[in-house]
Scaffold this motif. Sequence first.
Motif, PDB file in Angstrom:
ATOM      1  N   ASN A 127     -31.641 -83.944   0.707  1.00 34.24           N
ATOM      2  CA  ASN A 127     -31.587 -83.479   2.102  1.00 34.24           C
ATOM      3  C   ASN A 127     -31.132 -84.598   3.037  1.00 34.24           C
ATOM      4  O   ASN A 127     -30.409 -84.357   4.008  1.00 34.24           O
ATOM      5  N   MET A 148     -29.365 -82.986   6.206  1.00 29.41           N
ATOM      6  CA  MET A 148     -30.198 -81.850   6.590  1.00 29.41           C
ATOM      7  C   MET A 148     -31.518 -82.337   7.186  1.00 29.41           C
ATOM      8  O   MET A 148     -32.251 -81.583   7.787  1.00 29.41           O
ATOM      9  N   ASP A 149     -31.835 -83.598   6.988  1.00 33.82           N
ATOM     10  CA  ASP A 149     -33.117 -84.151   7.405  1.00 33.82           C
ATOM     11  C   ASP A 149     -32.852 -85.563   7.927  1.00 33.82           C
ATOM     12  O   ASP A 149     -31.817 -86.159   7.609  1.00 33.82           O
ATOM     13  N   ALA A 191     -24.821 -81.858  11.972  1.00 32.54           N
ATOM     14  CA  ALA A 191     -24.108 -80.626  11.622  1.00 32.54           C
ATOM     15  C   ALA A 191     -22.610 -80.911  11.478  1.00 32.54           C
ATOM     16  O   ALA A 191     -21.951 -80.391  10.572  1.00 32.54           O
ATOM     17  N   ARG A 192     -22.103 -81.755  12.383  1.00 34.90           N
ATOM     18  CA  ARG A 192     -20.678 -82.102  12.326  1.00 34.90           C
ATOM     19  C   ARG A 192     -20.347 -82.798  11.002  1.00 34.90           C
ATOM     20  O   ARG A 192     -19.328 -82.532  10.372  1.00 34.90           O
ATOM     21  N   ARG A 198     -22.034 -82.548   8.205  1.00 39.51           N
ATOM     22  CA  ARG A 198     -22.126 -81.554   7.119  1.00 39.51           C
ATOM     23  C   ARG A 198     -20.851 -80.731   7.057  1.00 39.51           C
ATOM     24  O   ARG A 198     -20.332 -80.427   5.993  1.00 39.51           O
ATOM     25  N   ALA A 199     -20.353 -80.384   8.247  1.00 39.53           N
ATOM     26  CA  ALA A 199     -19.187 -79.505   8.285  1.00 39.53           C
ATOM     27  C   ALA A 199     -17.936 -80.208   7.774  1.00 39.53           C
ATOM     28  O   ALA A 199     -17.089 -79.595   7.135  1.00 39.53           O
ATOM     29  N   PHE A 229     -21.892 -78.506  -0.206  1.00 39.77           N
ATOM     30  CA  PHE A 229     -23.168 -78.162  -0.836  1.00 39.77           C
ATOM     31  C   PHE A 229     -22.985 -77.140  -1.945  1.00 39.77           C
ATOM     32  O   PHE A 229     -22.230 -76.170  -1.790  1.00 39.77           O
ATOM     33  N   PHE A 243     -25.746 -74.863  -4.329  1.00 39.56           N
ATOM     34  CA  PHE A 243     -27.179 -74.594  -4.438  1.00 39.56           C
ATOM     35  C   PHE A 243     -27.523 -73.990  -5.792  1.00 39.56           C
ATOM     36  O   PHE A 243     -26.677 -73.393  -6.466  1.00 39.56           O
ATOM     37  N   ASN A 254     -26.314 -68.915  -3.078  1.00 45.08           N
ATOM     38  CA  ASN A 254     -26.292 -68.723  -1.626  1.00 45.08           C
ATOM     39  C   ASN A 254     -24.926 -68.326  -1.078  1.00 45.08           C
ATOM     40  O   ASN A 254     -24.469 -68.845  -0.059  1.00 45.08           O
ATOM     41  N   LEU A 271     -15.709 -69.804   4.638  1.00 36.47           N
ATOM     42  CA  LEU A 271     -16.735 -69.902   5.684  1.00 36.47           C
ATOM     43  C   LEU A 271     -16.896 -71.307   6.279  1.00 36.47           C
ATOM     44  O   LEU A 271     -16.976 -71.445   7.504  1.00 36.47           O
ATOM     45  N   PRO A 272     -16.914 -72.384   5.467  1.00 44.01           N
ATOM     46  CA  PRO A 272     -17.116 -73.711   6.077  1.00 44.01           C
ATOM     47  C   PRO A 272     -16.032 -74.084   7.081  1.00 44.01           C
ATOM     48  O   PRO A 272     -16.293 -74.847   8.012  1.00 44.01           O
ATOM     49  N   SER A 306     -14.828 -72.401   9.418  1.00 47.46           N
ATOM     50  CA  SER A 306     -15.088 -71.957  10.788  1.00 47.46           C
ATOM     51  C   SER A 306     -16.032 -72.919  11.509  1.00 47.46           C
ATOM     52  O   SER A 306     -16.185 -72.835  12.721  1.00 47.46           O
ATOM     53  N   TYR A 307     -16.691 -73.819  10.768  1.00 47.57           N
ATOM     54  CA  TYR A 307     -17.570 -74.778  11.428  1.00 47.57           C
ATOM     55  C   TYR A 307     -16.988 -76.182  11.423  1.00 47.57           C
ATOM     56  O   TYR A 307     -17.530 -77.090  12.026  1.00 47.57           O
ATOM     57  N   ARG A 331     -16.332 -73.116  -2.505  1.00 53.93           N
ATOM     58  CA  ARG A 331     -16.710 -73.218  -1.097  1.00 53.93           C
ATOM     59  C   ARG A 331     -17.021 -74.663  -0.718  1.00 53.93           C
ATOM     60  O   ARG A 331     -16.676 -75.121   0.371  1.00 53.93           O
TER      61      ARG A 331
END
Lengths: 230, 414
Positions: free
Chosen positions: A55, A60-61, A84-85, A87-88, A93, A95, A99, A112-113, A115-116, A160
């Motif tokens: 994490n 994430m942490d 978040a930036r 991560r994007a 990731f 899992f 997910n 999906l990624p 779009s962020y 992804r």
Amino acid sequence: MTDSENIFQLKDLRRTYIVGSEKVHALDGIDLTITNREFIAVIGTSGSGKSTLMNMLGFMDSPTSGQMEFEDKDVTGIDGSGRARLRANRIGFVFQSFNLLPRLNVLDNVLLPLSYSTKKFNNHHDLGLEALERVGMTHRASHTPNQLSGGERQRVAIARSLINNPRLILADEPTGNLDSKNRGRIMELFASLMSEGITLALVTHDDAVADYAQRKIRMEDGRIIEDSKS
Amino acid sequence: MNPVGDIVTGINNGMREIWANKVRSVLSMSGIILGVAALVSMVGIVQGMLSTMRESFEQSGGVLKLEVHPKDAPESQQHIAGISPSMTWRDYIAIKKAIPLAKYTTPIVDMRWSRFVAQGRREGAMIDGVTPEHNNIETREIEYGRFIADIDIRQKSPVIVIGTHLRDELFPELQSAVGQKMRMQGQVYTIVGQFVEEQSLPGQKRRWNIENRKNYMPATTAMSRFQGDDKVNEIHIIAYQREDLPDLINQIENTLTRTHRGINDFEIRTQEDQLAELKKLENSFIYSLGGIAGISLIVGGIGIMNVMLASVSERIREIGVRKAIGARSYDIFIQFLFESIVTSVLGGIVGLAVSVGLLSIAQNLIPEGQAISIFPISAMFYGFLFSSTIGFISGIYPAMRAARLDPIDALRYE
């Protein structure tokens, strides 16, 4: 800009949770350097702190104390949207339970990624197909995740994680929900992606899975007790 | 950051989510649909009916009109009330000559219900004795012939201007009854003019329209042939402008006090009361109906919020995944907020369509309904704005809950 050789440098990293009146030291002084194109397996029993470490590496942490450098920049106190930036743009990731979003088809899940991400990508559709091709799933692009087997879903999830060209891919028990045949295939896929130049850190408690990695980090009680390269 | 892109993505994702849960979305929209439909159609119907009332108020002279009516002298003057000649033709002449603020003036000699006979047919109708200016006060269009003229007043001519009702009853075969003769209380009158027929409703018998039942003759003819004196029942006056009204009322009062020898046996009625009444009616309609429709919209908003909260807890894992792959709290907030907004905007659009249907039904069913607009633009605008705002407001809390989720916890959620 050329990527620096160091991806992560952790110095005396600690993460403490307060559960009720007790302090739990999930990470109890971690010193770790992760460099380019490494394939790392983090091994440990549950409660050893390996998920907390993942994490941390996945932004994430945030640590309770210690220092954390990412690509030679101090990211110790970075805020939520800054994480978040990162991560994007810099992290992928994978899992244990895949997910994927059940309502999106395979291609849209892979895209999906983007779009962020704040990186500019042209022609998303082609990028998505390219990522699917790297995991051998192009023929399933318009299926929904429910129509796929577990192994196929994990391949899509890996596609992804590749889509935004991450600096580091983090995989949390990526083969935990798979049978032995699929487990082997996914690990071979990771190994072949390694040869294409990605950096990968995965968490596992399965020594057979860990044997694919060049570097094994064993954890116990929030500390690294073994760090071996093969 | 790209706000336009965020909005487009938000709308797209919202639409996708709504499409993926059609039944649930329609149910959550239904409150907004009904609320908007109720709001817009109710306001539309009321606006239509009020505009009809306003129109007929304007046609009968509007707020510039004053009416002088006789009344009993006050207690203190009762013993000498007999010295007043009461309302007469002389009052009319006095007002006309002495008061330049009066734009148009006419006496009304009310002959009530009279029986007309022609070609062996008989029919009862109202008839008033008036002067030419009456048609400037109550503006009715003449279709055939002319209205009463000054010369009719001077010569006390036996002429009549009729509405279409008398033509229908007495001369059913004629389009124009001008030039025809008819008898009233044994005397022969010539029809010199005929009003345009006032439109009636589809399905309603046109004879019911009271405007078409009004008929007029010269006031002097009515006084000399029927009353035998110069008493008049009312005097109607139109002012040039609203600011003149207080002065005009004062002047009429002074003039008539003189002609009535100091006896206060008349009253001047303004249309202000009627206008105020009309406004009050308008407001009470709009507030009560708008209130009901507003409450149903709020209920609709609560419905959306409820569904959104359910949707957030259903999609906790999805939120975790999105955050893990790089969504900021802001992105998640925007995503859920837009879902709510798109739901209510779609509901609002459907509601507007339903209201158009309801209004066109109302247009055909309600008396005086032709004044109802199928597209009451302002009501539609506010209905739409209100429903979108409701969607926005009811989306904020669920979106905040979604945005605040910790990605680690959300991913662990089963």
